[in-house]
Design an enzyme around this catalytic site. Sequence first.
Site, PDB file in Angstrom:
ATOM      1  N   LYS A  38      -2.173   4.168 -19.946  1.00 54.12           N
ATOM      2  CA  LYS A  38      -2.587   4.709 -21.244  1.00 54.12           C
ATOM      3  C   LYS A  38      -4.001   4.230 -21.597  1.00 54.12           C
ATOM      4  O   LYS A  38      -4.858   5.024 -21.981  1.00 54.12           O
ATOM      5  CB  LYS A  38      -1.588   4.291 -22.328  1.00 54.12           C
ATOM      6  CG  LYS A  38      -1.792   5.011 -23.648  1.00 54.12           C
ATOM      7  CD  LYS A  38      -0.926   4.423 -24.757  1.00 54.12           C
ATOM      8  CE  LYS A  38       0.539   4.734 -24.584  1.00 54.12           C
ATOM      9  NZ  LYS A  38       0.881   6.095 -25.060  1.00 54.12           N
ATOM     10  N   ARG A 106       0.636  -0.015 -29.052  1.00 54.69           N
ATOM     11  CA  ARG A 106       1.470   0.609 -28.005  1.00 54.69           C
ATOM     12  C   ARG A 106       1.354  -0.120 -26.689  1.00 54.69           C
ATOM     13  O   ARG A 106       0.314  -0.665 -26.351  1.00 54.69           O
ATOM     14  CB  ARG A 106       1.008   2.044 -27.732  1.00 54.69           C
ATOM     15  CG  ARG A 106       1.116   2.992 -28.882  1.00 54.69           C
ATOM     16  CD  ARG A 106       0.527   4.332 -28.432  1.00 54.69           C
ATOM     17  NE  ARG A 106       0.144   5.141 -29.560  1.00 54.69           N
ATOM     18  CZ  ARG A 106       0.809   6.210 -29.964  1.00 54.69           C
ATOM     19  NH1 ARG A 106       1.885   6.592 -29.334  1.00 54.69           N
ATOM     20  NH2 ARG A 106       0.381   6.902 -30.991  1.00 54.69           N
ATOM     21  N   GLY A 115       9.179   5.525 -22.580  1.00 53.44           N
ATOM     22  CA  GLY A 115      10.200   5.113 -23.537  1.00 53.44           C
ATOM     23  C   GLY A 115      10.836   3.751 -23.268  1.00 53.44           C
ATOM     24  O   GLY A 115      11.727   3.326 -23.991  1.00 53.44           O
ATOM     25  N   MET A 117       9.306   0.678 -23.098  1.00 46.28           N
ATOM     26  CA  MET A 117       8.749  -0.442 -23.871  1.00 46.28           C
ATOM     27  C   MET A 117       8.454   0.017 -25.299  1.00 46.28           C
ATOM     28  O   MET A 117       8.748   1.149 -25.660  1.00 46.28           O
ATOM     29  CB  MET A 117       7.511  -0.977 -23.171  1.00 46.28           C
ATOM     30  CG  MET A 117       7.852  -1.676 -21.863  1.00 46.28           C
ATOM     31  SD  MET A 117       6.412  -2.341 -21.064  1.00 46.28           S
ATOM     32  CE  MET A 117       5.563  -0.885 -20.548  1.00 46.28           C
ATOM     33  N   ARG A 355      -2.352  11.537 -18.830  1.00 48.69           N
ATOM     34  CA  ARG A 355      -1.890  10.901 -17.594  1.00 48.69           C
ATOM     35  C   ARG A 355      -1.575  11.984 -16.564  1.00 48.69           C
ATOM     36  O   ARG A 355      -1.410  13.154 -16.931  1.00 48.69           O
ATOM     37  CB  ARG A 355      -0.652  10.052 -17.856  1.00 48.69           C
ATOM     38  CG  ARG A 355       0.490  10.846 -18.432  1.00 48.69           C
ATOM     39  CD  ARG A 355       1.677   9.962 -18.750  1.00 48.69           C
ATOM     40  NE  ARG A 355       2.694  10.744 -19.436  1.00 48.69           N
ATOM     41  CZ  ARG A 355       3.655  10.231 -20.178  1.00 48.69           C
ATOM     42  NH1 ARG A 355       3.725   8.932 -20.375  1.00 48.69           N
ATOM     43  NH2 ARG A 355       4.546  10.994 -20.748  1.00 48.69           N
ATOM     44  N   HIS A 477      29.905  10.151   8.716  1.00 48.63           N
ATOM     45  CA  HIS A 477      29.873  11.321   9.593  1.00 48.63           C
ATOM     46  C   HIS A 477      29.494  12.581   8.825  1.00 48.63           C
ATOM     47  O   HIS A 477      28.614  13.346   9.242  1.00 48.63           O
ATOM     48  CB  HIS A 477      31.252  11.467  10.251  1.00 48.63           C
ATOM     49  CG  HIS A 477      31.337  12.631  11.169  1.00 48.63           C
ATOM     50  ND1 HIS A 477      31.840  13.847  10.761  1.00 48.63           N
ATOM     51  CD2 HIS A 477      30.953  12.779  12.450  1.00 48.63           C
ATOM     52  CE1 HIS A 477      31.776  14.691  11.774  1.00 48.63           C
ATOM     53  NE2 HIS A 477      31.240  14.069  12.820  1.00 48.63           N
ATOM     54  N   SER A 802      14.785   4.688  22.547  1.00 48.64           N
ATOM     55  CA  SER A 802      14.917   5.396  21.279  1.00 48.64           C
ATOM     56  C   SER A 802      15.821   4.528  20.402  1.00 48.64           C
ATOM     57  O   SER A 802      16.964   4.247  20.772  1.00 48.64           O
ATOM     58  CB  SER A 802      15.532   6.774  21.507  1.00 48.64           C
ATOM     59  OG  SER A 802      15.672   7.416  20.263  1.00 48.64           O
ATOM     60  N   CYS A 869      15.795   7.620  16.558  1.00 53.37           N
ATOM     61  CA  CYS A 869      16.587   8.832  16.331  1.00 53.37           C
ATOM     62  C   CYS A 869      17.740   8.583  15.362  1.00 53.37           C
ATOM     63  O   CYS A 869      18.570   9.450  15.148  1.00 53.37           O
ATOM     64  CB  CYS A 869      17.097   9.400  17.646  1.00 53.37           C
ATOM     65  SG  CYS A 869      18.195   8.288  18.524  1.00 53.37           S
ATOM     66  N   TYR A 889       7.079   8.250  18.071  1.00 52.71           N
ATOM     67  CA  TYR A 889       7.597   9.387  17.308  1.00 52.71           C
ATOM     68  C   TYR A 889       8.841   8.991  16.519  1.00 52.71           C
ATOM     69  O   TYR A 889       9.467   7.969  16.788  1.00 52.71           O
ATOM     70  CB  TYR A 889       7.930  10.564  18.247  1.00 52.71           C
ATOM     71  CG  TYR A 889       9.112  10.313  19.158  1.00 52.71           C
ATOM     72  CD1 TYR A 889      10.416  10.579  18.739  1.00 52.71           C
ATOM     73  CD2 TYR A 889       8.927   9.787  20.440  1.00 52.71           C
ATOM     74  CE1 TYR A 889      11.494  10.324  19.558  1.00 52.71           C
ATOM     75  CE2 TYR A 889       9.995   9.536  21.277  1.00 52.71           C
ATOM     76  CZ  TYR A 889      11.291   9.804  20.826  1.00 52.71           C
ATOM     77  OH  TYR A 889      12.366   9.545  21.625  1.00 52.71           O
TER      78      TYR A 889
END
Length: 918
Positions: A38, A106, A115, A117, A355, A477, A802, A869, A889
């Site tokens: 702010k 503020r 909202g 604080m 903002r 699963h 992997s 993977c 990868y």
Amino acid sequence: MATTERAAERAVPAKRVFFFGNGHAEGAGLGKERLGGKGAGLAEMTALGIPVPPGFTIDTSVCLDFLRTGDLEGLKPEVEDALARVEGSTGRKFGDPANPLLVSVRSGARSSMPGMMDTILNLGLTSRALDGLAKASGERFALDCRRRFLQMYSDIVLEIPRSQFEEILTRKKEERGAKSDADLEAADLRWVVDRFEDLVRQRSGAPFPDDPREQLWGAIGAVFRSWDNDRAKEYRRLYRIPEDWGTAVNVQAMVFGNRGERSATGVAFTRDPATGEKRFYGEFLPNAQGEDVVAGIRTPRPLVADGSGTSLEETMPEPYAGLLRVRDLLEKAFRDMQDLEFTIEEGKLYLLQTRNGKRTGFAAVRIADEMAAEGLISEKESVTRVEPEQLVQLLAPIFPTKEKEAAVQGGRLLAKGLPAGPGAASGRIAFTADRAVEMARTGDPVVLVRVETSPEDIAGMNAAVGILTTRGGATSHAAVVARGMGKTCVVGAHEISVDDSKRELRARNLSAKEGDFLSVDGTSGEVMLGKLPTQPSEILQVLIDGSLPAGKSPLFGAFTRLLERADRARKLGVRANADTPTDARVARLFGAQGIGLCRTEHMFFGENRIVAVREMIVAENEADRRTALAKLLPMQREDFVGIFREMGERPVTIRLLDPPLHEFLPHEEDAVAETAGELGIPPEKLRERVRALSEMNPMLGHRGCRLGITFPEIYEIQVRAIFEAAAEARRAGQNPNPEVMIPLIGTKAEFERLRALTDETARRVSSETGLDISYRVGTMIEIPRAALRASEIAAANCDFFSFGTNDLTQMTFGYSRDDAASFLPTYIETGILPDDPFATIDQEGVGELVALAVKRGREARHDLKLGVCGEHGGDPRSIHFFHSVGLDYVSCSPFRVAVARLAAAHAALSGGGVSSTA
Ligand code: PEP
Ligand code: MG
């Protein structure tokens, strides 16, 4: 976290209070770290010449210092100085009985915590100043300001509950038959103010502080303290905001949107936050204060003319024109979509906040694309403007908001589980996979409801539009398979109890039977009774179904450009976990550079295959097993041919059989009898085999490469199928690139044995076909011992690792993947674990094993290919980590490939990491 646990004390800077006003801002350029979001916004706006009421910001560094010492004495000279400048630029004096300067106090942290604080308005309105304000602006207005101030200050600083003030106000309203505060007259408000003052005296044993400076310091201290209130702490935990950032405090001259019909207050977005369209969008209320807009009692009006004649454009054209200028200036200065708050006081426009605006995934993609096209941001920057996870929204079918709200409000919300597969699905309930398949054949959409799923349920899951389980977590699963299929899925909906015998489910006094409609929101985890309509995602219509031409979808264009830019930035390769030619096609269309994991067992559940698989399992000797396997060979080969066709020369990593064999056998008595019939053996014999194969702890039992060691012919046939398929692909003019992956290796000897089996089989196929196929053989690293012994495993002619981080997490923590849902939520809620380690890699523990195996593996073999993977391969935070330890990868489900491409680009663009090229 207690303040004492916070990071080392921050050095206190020499200047800690920064004035802004009259086009001059001392803090301009200091940024959010020092001034909070702010404060930084106010400073920048002031410096841009945008009308902002004057004020000053106290540095965030003061916050933690104050929370530790409780002392603000040293700050007083600086604050007095800044206050005097505010007085100078407003022409009003703080505490002046005739023409008082009123201020707001503020909070404002580095990232917005809406909202969470505290804020106090109208401060400085002492009992004497009240008369002055009443003379200048009317008695009713002054009293209304005073009662709001008493209420806020007492609540926040004196800690007298707000509700006690509300009671007094409500009593007055009832007595007067007033609908809202605005209906109370000056005399009523005078009575309310007197009662408020009595209440303070009674509760605190002292009159309400009437010295403006005492009020100011009380407020500053309270706002700093609100950094540590429970709401703020919880918010920080949820959004991972560091404890040691602290909040800034902004003290600013009040302007009033409630000074009559030429005054107003409102909010605006410089572009549409839902769609990203470049149109000015916002709402306002005439004659109101900010809190009235938030409270939603009065219906706000539009900013832009819409024919109603009530818009700001039509009713207050001058301030509206000013706002349009501000919109332009702010977008140019902040180079992002802004969410702003404004007040109009007697025809004069003031900006109170700006903002970066929160936005949907759709808006994020469109805004990033258009801002890059406008030259407002660079192409690279546009990549960082979309959170990878936001792309999921663009792919998922959705329930229209209106319809869903109506269902929830109509009491049809059954439960909330873990959102495991994003999207929206409405279908008829089926409680077994078989029923799901049968019901789907009639053309009806089906939602498969299970306590949990197993590989046996694949066909049913595939037939269903949505999947719901009442047990299980993010890597259960059901969750893994559903994500892989791109299916809408909610898991672990504990509140629901399923009665299989009655074919009925119950929760929250609601119940539903097989065939009833159920709606599952896999993006939020909500499960609702009844049928809700869905909307398909535009991206899929273009990319997968081909039902919408690309040229007709600007969203698809923006999505594609974003990912192309991401590809230019990233170092990590992105592959997909795909088990079938259909999955492979989807993966390729999403841009997968290969397949990182093809789980062959999923193919075994195909319609006419399971019988052959079961024959193989019940076989008592190698010869019988080979006979059964011979039946499977052509089917497996066909699968691989299809996958090679889809993937061309991209690498395809095929994992040899992994799950314990008993998963392929029936368990229910009816099914055992039926299967025995199919296999032509007595039921008792099958029962005996099922008993023999059952294990106390199958995940640690006879699975993975242990199957290949004990029944080498199983792996041999699979390898043969791979190479025969590759030969066929080669003959069809393709250049397949198979990678054979051995699961669950724990020792070098296991790998050596199975590598030899693979090489020998490849050699045989090669001499039979006369074709030389180049290939790689590697292993999964999913057992801690394999990670520790990475060096000798890599040296044993292992071409790639992997990381199977699902099992590696399970085995490192000792948490069962399928049972952890019973305690993990408590672990996360109580802060024992920061996250679900099955969803986001545990960098400290599991991650250390990964890093160690990378190091030891590469030392032993510099060209070792390294990938992951496990489910973590599609998780943006884990992808950051994999980038940083230098994997080649990541591999994830086809529907997460876009997310992974973007996350890999973010990782590369955020610097750090040692990733080699893919
Ligand atoms: C893993 O363990 O991470 C893995 C990919 O294998 P699965 O999930 O099939 O056990
Ligand atoms: Mg595994």
